[in-house]
Motif scaffolding. Sequence first.
Motif, PDB file in Angstrom:
ATOM      1  N   GLY A  67       0.785  -1.144   0.117  1.00  0.00           N
ATOM      2  CA  GLY A  67      -0.023   0.081  -0.160  1.00  0.00           C
ATOM      3  C   GLY A  67       0.945   1.176  -0.045  1.00  0.00           C
ATOM      4  O   GLY A  67       2.004   1.301   0.411  1.00  0.00           O
ATOM      5  N   PRO A  68       0.304   2.454  -0.366  1.00  0.00           N
ATOM      6  CA  PRO A  68       1.072   3.603  -0.332  1.00  0.00           C
ATOM      7  C   PRO A  68       1.433   4.184   0.896  1.00  0.00           C
ATOM      8  O   PRO A  68       0.567   3.779   1.867  1.00  0.00           O
ATOM      9  N   PRO A  69       2.103   5.230   1.041  1.00  0.00           N
ATOM     10  CA  PRO A  69       2.403   5.902   2.373  1.00  0.00           C
ATOM     11  C   PRO A  69       1.082   6.417   3.010  1.00  0.00           C
ATOM     12  O   PRO A  69       0.241   7.001   2.120  1.00  0.00           O
ATOM     13  N   ASP A  94       0.223   1.248   5.838  1.00  0.00           N
ATOM     14  CA  ASP A  94       1.465   1.779   6.065  1.00  0.00           C
ATOM     15  C   ASP A  94       1.468   2.216   7.480  1.00  0.00           C
ATOM     16  O   ASP A  94       2.726   2.204   7.997  1.00  0.00           O
ATOM     17  N   GLN A  95       0.302   2.856   7.961  1.00  0.00           N
ATOM     18  CA  GLN A  95       0.438   3.229   9.584  1.00  0.00           C
ATOM     19  C   GLN A  95       0.832   2.125  10.322  1.00  0.00           C
ATOM     20  O   GLN A  95       1.649   2.499  11.424  1.00  0.00           O
ATOM     21  N   LEU A  96       0.132   1.073  10.077  1.00  0.00           N
ATOM     22  CA  LEU A  96       0.405  -0.071  11.111  1.00  0.00           C
ATOM     23  C   LEU A  96       1.824  -0.502  10.952  1.00  0.00           C
ATOM     24  O   LEU A  96       2.655  -1.088  11.847  1.00  0.00           O
ATOM     25  N   ALA A  97       2.529  -0.370   9.781  1.00  0.00           N
ATOM     26  CA  ALA A  97       3.918  -1.067   8.921  1.00  0.00           C
ATOM     27  C   ALA A  97       4.728  -0.334   9.951  1.00  0.00           C
ATOM     28  O   ALA A  97       5.845  -0.936  10.540  1.00  0.00           O
ATOM     29  N   ARG A  98       4.593   1.230   9.895  1.00  0.00           N
ATOM     30  CA  ARG A  98       5.792   1.858  10.561  1.00  0.00           C
ATOM     31  C   ARG A  98       5.698   1.589  12.083  1.00  0.00           C
ATOM     32  O   ARG A  98       6.776   1.892  12.794  1.00  0.00           O
ATOM     33  N   LEU A  99       4.446   1.655  12.650  1.00  0.00           N
ATOM     34  CA  LEU A  99       4.272   1.255  14.155  1.00  0.00           C
ATOM     35  C   LEU A  99       5.050   0.040  14.582  1.00  0.00           C
ATOM     36  O   LEU A  99       5.750   0.237  15.256  1.00  0.00           O
ATOM     37  N   ILE A 100       4.713  -1.045  13.618  1.00  0.00           N
ATOM     38  CA  ILE A 100       5.434  -2.310  14.207  1.00  0.00           C
ATOM     39  C   ILE A 100       7.008  -2.349  13.698  1.00  0.00           C
ATOM     40  O   ILE A 100       7.662  -2.715  14.438  1.00  0.00           O
ATOM     41  N   THR A 136       0.029 -12.707  13.108  1.00  0.00           N
ATOM     42  CA  THR A 136      -1.227 -11.558  12.835  1.00  0.00           C
ATOM     43  C   THR A 136      -0.720 -10.316  13.634  1.00  0.00           C
ATOM     44  O   THR A 136      -0.135 -10.414  14.692  1.00  0.00           O
ATOM     45  N   LEU A 137      -1.363  -9.278  13.351  1.00  0.00           N
ATOM     46  CA  LEU A 137      -1.204  -8.112  13.612  1.00  0.00           C
ATOM     47  C   LEU A 137      -2.229  -7.450  14.134  1.00  0.00           C
ATOM     48  O   LEU A 137      -2.631  -6.995  15.322  1.00  0.00           O
ATOM     49  N   ILE A 138      -3.397  -7.261  13.343  1.00  0.00           N
ATOM     50  CA  ILE A 138      -4.474  -6.444  13.497  1.00  0.00           C
ATOM     51  C   ILE A 138      -5.822  -7.166  12.918  1.00  0.00           C
ATOM     52  O   ILE A 138      -5.828  -7.656  11.898  1.00  0.00           O
ATOM     53  N   SER A 139      -6.910  -6.784  13.497  1.00  0.00           N
ATOM     54  CA  SER A 139      -8.242  -7.220  13.084  1.00  0.00           C
ATOM     55  C   SER A 139      -8.791  -5.977  12.995  1.00  0.00           C
ATOM     56  O   SER A 139      -9.182  -5.331  13.977  1.00  0.00           O
ATOM     57  N   ILE A 140      -9.309  -5.532  11.629  1.00  0.00           N
ATOM     58  CA  ILE A 140     -10.389  -4.255  11.461  1.00  0.00           C
ATOM     59  C   ILE A 140     -11.713  -4.586  10.981  1.00  0.00           C
ATOM     60  O   ILE A 140     -11.801  -5.080  10.054  1.00  0.00           O
ATOM     61  N   PRO A 141     -12.766  -4.140  11.618  1.00  0.00           N
ATOM     62  CA  PRO A 141     -14.264  -4.331  11.132  1.00  0.00           C
ATOM     63  C   PRO A 141     -14.391  -3.201  10.240  1.00  0.00           C
ATOM     64  O   PRO A 141     -13.792  -2.240  10.227  1.00  0.00           O
ATOM     65  N   ASN A 142     -15.722  -3.356   9.503  1.00  0.00           N
ATOM     66  CA  ASN A 142     -16.143  -2.377   8.856  1.00  0.00           C
ATOM     67  C   ASN A 142     -17.263  -1.530   9.490  1.00  0.00           C
ATOM     68  O   ASN A 142     -17.800  -2.256  10.524  1.00  0.00           O
ATOM     69  N   ILE A 143     -17.745  -0.348   9.180  1.00  0.00           N
ATOM     70  CA  ILE A 143     -18.660   0.140   9.917  1.00  0.00           C
ATOM     71  C   ILE A 143     -19.804   0.442   8.677  1.00  0.00           C
ATOM     72  O   ILE A 143     -19.444   0.977   7.669  1.00  0.00           O
ATOM     73  N   GLU A 199      -2.524   0.795  22.115  1.00  0.00           N
ATOM     74  CA  GLU A 199      -3.523   2.248  21.983  1.00  0.00           C
ATOM     75  C   GLU A 199      -3.402   2.559  20.491  1.00  0.00           C
ATOM     76  O   GLU A 199      -4.559   3.051  20.017  1.00  0.00           O
ATOM     77  N   ALA A 200      -2.388   2.338  20.109  1.00  0.00           N
ATOM     78  CA  ALA A 200      -2.346   2.953  18.628  1.00  0.00           C
ATOM     79  C   ALA A 200      -3.096   2.267  17.530  1.00  0.00           C
ATOM     80  O   ALA A 200      -3.780   2.650  16.827  1.00  0.00           O
ATOM     81  N   ILE A 201      -3.229   0.830  18.005  1.00  0.00           N
ATOM     82  CA  ILE A 201      -4.064   0.181  16.729  1.00  0.00           C
ATOM     83  C   ILE A 201      -5.525   0.360  17.332  1.00  0.00           C
ATOM     84  O   ILE A 201      -6.173   0.410  16.214  1.00  0.00           O
TER      85      ILE A 201
END
Length: 325
Positions: A39-41, A46-52, A122-129, A285-287
């Motif tokens: 994905g792009p910056p 990308d945000q998760l990648a930089r955090l991890i 695995t790192l994160i699970s993200i729901p949809n709204i 917290e960031a996640i």
Amino acid sequence: MRRRSTLKNLLVAGLAIGLQAAFAQTAYPAKPVTLVVPGPPAGITDQLARLIAHKLGEQLGQQVIVDNKPGAGGNLAAETVAKAAPDGYTLLMGTQGTQATNQYLYKALRFDPDKDFVPVHTLISIPNILVVRADRPYRTVKDLVDAAAQQPGKLTASSAGNGTGTHLASEQFQTVAGVKFVHVPYKGSAPSIQDLLAGLIDLSFDYPASTLAQVQAGKLRALAVTGTSRLPALPQVPTIAEAGYPQAESTSWIGLLFPARTPAPVVERMQTEVARALQDPAVVEAIGRMGGVPLALGGARFGAFVHGERARWKATIERSGATVD
């Protein structure tokens, strides 16, 4: 004498393997690790990648470099890692798309999502709204379903693009609820939500990162969250199961994978460090601010999870007729 010689050789071989494993555990990594991101910056991946990457860099004592390779739904990044040397110095930020759904959406992939990778963690699970514009009459999921049933093929549902998690969540819901929306794909969540806000679209199943601020500002109304639990930022919004459609639960997820044949001690070291990073309160917290929750599945559990996701989304994609090329 021959038996003694054979026994001696076996002992030497066993000792060598043990020393090799111990060396891999203590010496790895000896140089920076590259984390390839599909994905792009500035995007959520990308945000998760930089955090991890930052956290792993601290723990490993070596820099983890983020390498953005957007394009083809993540396939370019996945292909890059699939063909990389299996030495532990190239990681893939794998997604639901690269590992579970793209093989059913694209006519041909230049990598095998099953055989070309070894799952790390695995790192994160993200729901949809499920969101509609705040001035629309739909106040519950049932209101929306009733309106769709009365006007078959009239309500429009936007997505971030064909085959994305935002699209597939909508298709899953339509199958379960027995309704039909007109799919309007965009090139990303931003233009999709922009047209929803402008009143050009009726509804969308998008990520918290794209919708949460607009819901909190009163511009969008959240009808349900597709995950298994309510979002802490929207405690008043029910889950899709609580709204009466438990089979419409869906989440997007992200995890780390090495190229196939990466040495087991290296994989195990990275698994340990990722699990440790996901327990850090600052990371959790960031996640949470990204609208997700940490997903703690390592190794074989991650692999089994992916196989289940493939079976599930294959059925949804075949029913919907979704395709990308």
